[in-house]
Design an enzyme around this catalytic site. Structure first.
Site, mmCIF file in Angstrom:
data_model
loop_
_atom_site.group_PDB
_atom_site.id
_atom_site.type_symbol
_atom_site.label_atom_id
_atom_site.label_comp_id
_atom_site.label_asym_id
_atom_site.label_seq_id
_atom_site.Cartn_x
_atom_site.Cartn_y
_atom_site.Cartn_z
ATOM 1 N N PRO A 86 80.399 175.776 53.964
ATOM 2 C CA PRO A 86 80.552 176.883 54.914
ATOM 3 C C PRO A 86 79.980 178.200 54.419
ATOM 4 C CG PRO A 86 82.684 176.168 54.039
ATOM 5 C CD PRO A 86 81.690 175.169 53.598
ATOM 6 N N GLU A 113 89.292 171.162 48.769
ATOM 7 C CA GLU A 113 89.170 172.618 48.731
ATOM 8 C C GLU A 113 87.772 173.078 48.329
ATOM 9 O OE1 GLU A 113 91.425 175.150 49.551
ATOM 10 O OE2 GLU A 113 92.311 173.396 50.504
ATOM 11 N N ARG A 150 65.235 164.319 64.823
ATOM 12 C CA ARG A 150 64.549 164.320 66.122
ATOM 13 C C ARG A 150 63.230 165.083 66.073
ATOM 14 N NH1 ARG A 150 65.404 168.635 69.465
ATOM 15 N NH2 ARG A 150 65.496 167.327 71.339
ATOM 16 N N ASP A 164 62.534 173.133 73.615
ATOM 17 C CA ASP A 164 63.976 173.205 73.409
ATOM 18 C C ASP A 164 64.443 174.651 73.326
ATOM 19 O OD1 ASP A 164 64.497 170.533 73.321
ATOM 20 O OD2 ASP A 164 64.422 170.365 71.147
#
Length: 247
Positions: A86, A113, A150, A164
């Site tokens: 993150p 953690e 993709r 896109d």
């Protein structure tokens, strides 16, 4: 393209790698995905991969020894190692297109953690899929795998991703299919006209409109032509007038 995934839960990848576009890419040899169970490099009789954090605190931390044992051989084979974390740089279309040009990726999925800070030295870069925390790096790894795969030549038609959302710095235009009329809602007449030039202009205008309404933060960095900027000014006036009428 070769992708290796280091994870404590390889079973989470089994169904997605056999399904839809990714499954066909693997079956057709356009994409090679190998799963590496981190537990195989665990320590002791119980194959331990985690331990309590120094300094105290809740949860467990992945030990460096299993991570180095699993990831170092992939680095030595030339893999570009990505830690799903993150705190990493946010995954964007531009980053995905950059990674799609890398022939060999290794995705490392964190758990618990987090991981021992010394294991971060294994990664060439850290990537996050958003400003939130999941139970592990497996879902982010699947997202990254799908986004990148993709874009590999031959996996889907190039035209399918060239327009896109985000590919040109703005959102994609609205799409319609049959039926022509549905619950009182019709298809814009220009799309039924067969006039390719008018269709292209409509799509560009609606892509700009959608971006202005939903993601105006994209516009300052978008590669816009003078005609686009003029259209945006007109659309901005229309939106202001609509707001004024509502008030």
């Amino acid at each position: 393209m070769r992708i290796d995934v280091v994870t404590l839960f390889p079973e989470l990848f089994e169904a997605p790698l056999k399904t839809s576009v990714i499954g066909r890419a693997v079956e057709n040899g356009l994409l090679s995905v190998t799963l590496h169970d981190l537990r195989e490099h665990g320590l002791g009789r119980h194959r331990s991969v985690d331990d309590y954090p120094y300094g105290g605190g809740a949860g467990m931390v992945l030990r460096p020894e299993p991570l180095y044992a699993a990831v170092e051989p992939l680095r030595n084979e030339g893999a570009h190692v990505i830690l799903l974390d993150p705190a990493g740089e946010r995954l964007t279309d531009a980053l995905a297109r950059e990674l799609a040009d890398v022939p060999h990726l290794a995705l490392v999925c964190g758990r618990y953690e987090g991981l021992d800070e010394r294991a971060r030295a294994l990664a060439d870069r850290e990537v996050s899929i958003g400003d939130y925390v999941l139970t592990g790096g497996e879902l982010p790894a699947l997202v990254l795998l799908d986004v990148v795969a993709r874009l590999v030549p031959g996996v889907i038609e190039a035209a399918s991703h060239e327009e896109d959302s985000f590919a040109a710095g703005i959102l994609e235009y609205p799409q319609y299919t049959r039926p022509e009329e549905f619950r009182g809602m019709g298809v814009p007449q220009v799309l039924l006209s067969g006039h390719h030039g008018e269709v292209a202009r409509w799509r560009r205008r609606e892509a700009l409109r959608r971006t202005l309404e939903r993601r105006p933060d994209l516009l300052p960095e978008a590669p816009l032509a003078d005609l686009d900027r003029a259209e945006l000014e007109r659309l901005s006036r229309e939106l202001r007038e609509e707001v004024a009428e509502d008030d």
